[in-house]
Design a protein around this motif. Structure first.
Motif, PDB file in Angstrom:
ATOM      1  N   ALA A  99      24.269  43.539  98.196  1.00 40.38           N
ATOM      2  CA  ALA A  99      23.222  43.756  99.204  1.00 40.38           C
ATOM      3  C   ALA A  99      23.725  44.342 100.193  1.00 40.38           C
ATOM      4  O   ALA A  99      23.159  45.479 100.919  1.00 40.38           O
ATOM      5  N   GLN A 100      24.945  44.058 100.647  1.00 38.91           N
ATOM      6  CA  GLN A 100      25.659  44.831 101.755  1.00 38.91           C
ATOM      7  C   GLN A 100      25.769  46.262 101.407  1.00 38.91           C
ATOM      8  O   GLN A 100      25.799  47.022 102.451  1.00 38.91           O
ATOM      9  N   ILE A 112      32.141  54.042  99.822  1.00 35.69           N
ATOM     10  CA  ILE A 112      33.236  53.240  99.543  1.00 35.69           C
ATOM     11  C   ILE A 112      33.114  52.389  98.336  1.00 35.69           C
ATOM     12  O   ILE A 112      32.317  51.999  97.864  1.00 35.69           O
ATOM     13  N   ARG A 113      34.420  51.710  98.291  1.00 36.85           N
ATOM     14  CA  ARG A 113      34.391  50.928  97.034  1.00 36.85           C
ATOM     15  C   ARG A 113      34.651  49.470  97.731  1.00 36.85           C
ATOM     16  O   ARG A 113      35.705  49.372  98.197  1.00 36.85           O
ATOM     17  N   LEU A 114      33.735  48.396  97.263  1.00 36.99           N
ATOM     18  CA  LEU A 114      33.476  47.024  97.740  1.00 36.99           C
ATOM     19  C   LEU A 114      34.327  46.228  96.847  1.00 36.99           C
ATOM     20  O   LEU A 114      33.897  46.157  95.682  1.00 36.99           O
ATOM     21  N   ALA A 115      35.615  45.671  96.929  1.00 35.89           N
ATOM     22  CA  ALA A 115      36.258  44.677  95.972  1.00 35.89           C
ATOM     23  C   ALA A 115      35.731  43.363  96.140  1.00 35.89           C
ATOM     24  O   ALA A 115      35.831  42.896  97.263  1.00 35.89           O
ATOM     25  N   VAL A 116      35.364  42.616  95.195  1.00 35.26           N
ATOM     26  CA  VAL A 116      35.048  41.324  95.036  1.00 35.26           C
ATOM     27  C   VAL A 116      36.005  40.440  94.214  1.00 35.26           C
ATOM     28  O   VAL A 116      36.628  40.713  93.341  1.00 35.26           O
ATOM     29  N   ASN A 117      36.531  39.444  94.821  1.00 38.49           N
ATOM     30  CA  ASN A 117      37.446  38.476  94.209  1.00 38.49           C
ATOM     31  C   ASN A 117      36.752  37.803  93.216  1.00 38.49           C
ATOM     32  O   ASN A 117      35.954  36.991  93.499  1.00 38.49           O
ATOM     33  N   TYR A 138      20.304  46.370  93.007  1.00 36.30           N
ATOM     34  CA  TYR A 138      20.553  46.982  94.117  1.00 36.30           C
ATOM     35  C   TYR A 138      20.330  48.489  94.207  1.00 36.30           C
ATOM     36  O   TYR A 138      20.605  49.046  95.146  1.00 36.30           O
ATOM     37  N   GLY A 139      20.253  49.158  93.126  1.00 38.73           N
ATOM     38  CA  GLY A 139      20.336  50.495  92.983  1.00 38.73           C
ATOM     39  C   GLY A 139      21.596  51.177  93.378  1.00 38.73           C
ATOM     40  O   GLY A 139      21.663  52.127  94.274  1.00 38.73           O
ATOM     41  N   LEU A 140      22.701  50.650  92.986  1.00 36.08           N
ATOM     42  CA  LEU A 140      24.095  51.134  93.250  1.00 36.08           C
ATOM     43  C   LEU A 140      24.777  51.707  92.010  1.00 36.08           C
ATOM     44  O   LEU A 140      24.696  51.388  91.120  1.00 36.08           O
ATOM     45  N   GLU A 141      25.295  52.921  92.323  1.00 34.05           N
ATOM     46  CA  GLU A 141      26.426  53.334  91.450  1.00 34.05           C
ATOM     47  C   GLU A 141      27.579  52.455  91.379  1.00 34.05           C
ATOM     48  O   GLU A 141      27.894  51.829  92.235  1.00 34.05           O
ATOM     49  N   PRO A 142      27.776  52.225  90.128  1.00 33.73           N
ATOM     50  CA  PRO A 142      29.141  51.499  89.787  1.00 33.73           C
ATOM     51  C   PRO A 142      30.354  51.791  90.608  1.00 33.73           C
ATOM     52  O   PRO A 142      31.267  50.651  90.867  1.00 33.73           O
TER      53      PRO A 142
END
Ligand code: C2E
Ligand code: CA
Ligand code: CA
Ligand code: CA
Length: 278
Positions: A99-100, A112-117, A138-142
């Protein structure tokens, strides 16, 4: 005698009850927190060591407790892992991070690339589908998303784990191996894992450049990453001396208090704009 033993037993069981009550309080509270907006994410920037640009961020969960204030993940993630509640926490984190990312994408911020643990218990056959579904919703590219996994995830059933990893990377989401070298590492399996990045744990960064062992370990991890054609990032960078060592050793990316602590979303956004301003 009996009395002393009795007291002993009573003492321990009371102690245990308190521990269990505390655990149950946290578990009940966390369950509620998931639904009532008490969880939030902070974002710690990751930098390209070569040009100093922010190339991504690690999303780190916090719990804004009505009485206790801001509770760090160390105070509830281990319990959530033990009870299985970490799966729901992980679902919330992935959702919130995407969402962010969508908001930042809409605001025209640099991609940018968001990393999730992701904890070992979340690393199941349903994860790739959930990741893909969330990105689509969310219509986001991977390329906006990365998953950080630890060695404990890889210890279980290797073939099953590699199958899940392959499905995740097929989507275009990258995987990084967190806290590398602190757990059970099998170098023979490492080459089979479709990972993008090795992450040097803070426990090794901390001794650079004065501790010869930490220097040897950091250099070895960087060398393994280079041989296997992975990127390598160091976490916990706090001093210019650590940075200089890592740069000289060929580390690709850095993250740590020297640059920024984990930031609230608005503060991260500001840092990103300032960092990319011409
Ligand atoms: P981690 O994945 O190794 O994350 C790095 C931790 O080091 C973060 O602590 C970060 O704030 C801290 N850190 C970063 N740079 C520095 C530095 O320069 N110096 C020092 N002293 N510390 C630094 P945090 O946010 O308290 O998270 C602790 C751990 O909790 C994480 O360790 C991760 O294992 C877990 N965690 C956090 N968020 C999540 C989540 O959403 N899901 C899961 N499963 N685990 C999470
Ligand atoms: Ca991490
Ligand atoms: Ca770490
Ligand atoms: Ca970790």
């Amino acid at each position: 005698g009996m009395g002393t033993d009795g007291d002993h037993v009573a003492f321990y069981s009371q102690d245990m009850n308190q521990g269990m009550q505390e655990r149950m309080r946290i578990e009940t509270g966390l369950r509620a927190a998931l639904g009532n907006g008490e969880l939030l994410l902070h974002y710690q920037p990751k930098f390209c060591i070569e040009n100093g640009k922010i190339i991504g961020a690690e999303a780190l969960v916090r719990w804004r407790h009505p009485v206790r204030g801001l509770v760090p993940p160390a105070d509830f993630i281990p319990l959530a892992e033990a009870t299985g509640l970490v799966v729901q926490v992980g679902e919330w984190v992935l959702e919130a991070a995407c969402a962010q990312a969508r908001q930042w994408k809409d605001a025209g911020l640099p991609p940018i690339r968001l990393a999730v643990n992701v904890s070992a218990r979340e690393f199941t056959a349903s994860l790739p589908g959930r990741v893909q579904d969330t990105l689509e919703r969310y219509g986001l590219e991977p390329t906006w998303l990365e998953l950080e996994i630890t060695e404990s995830t890889l210890m279980h059933n290797i073939d099953r784990v590699i199958g899940i990893m392959d499905r995740i990377t097929a989507i275009g989401v990258t995987l990084s191996l967190d806290d590398f070298g602190t757990g059970y590492s099998s170098l023979s399996y490492l080459k089979r894992f479709p990972i993008d990045t090795l992450k040097i744990d803070r426990s090794f960064t901390i001794g650079l450049p004065s501790d010869a062992n930490d220097c040897a370990i950091a250099n070895t991890i960087i060398s393994i990453a280079q041989q296997l054609k992975h990127k390598v990032i160091a976490e916990g960078v706090e001093t210019v001396e650590q940075l200089a060592f890592l740069k000289n050793s060929g580390c690709d990316e850095v993250q740590g208090y020297l640059f920024a602590k984990p930031l609230e979303a608005a503060a991260f956004e500001e840092a990103l704009r300032a960092n990319w301003a011409p």
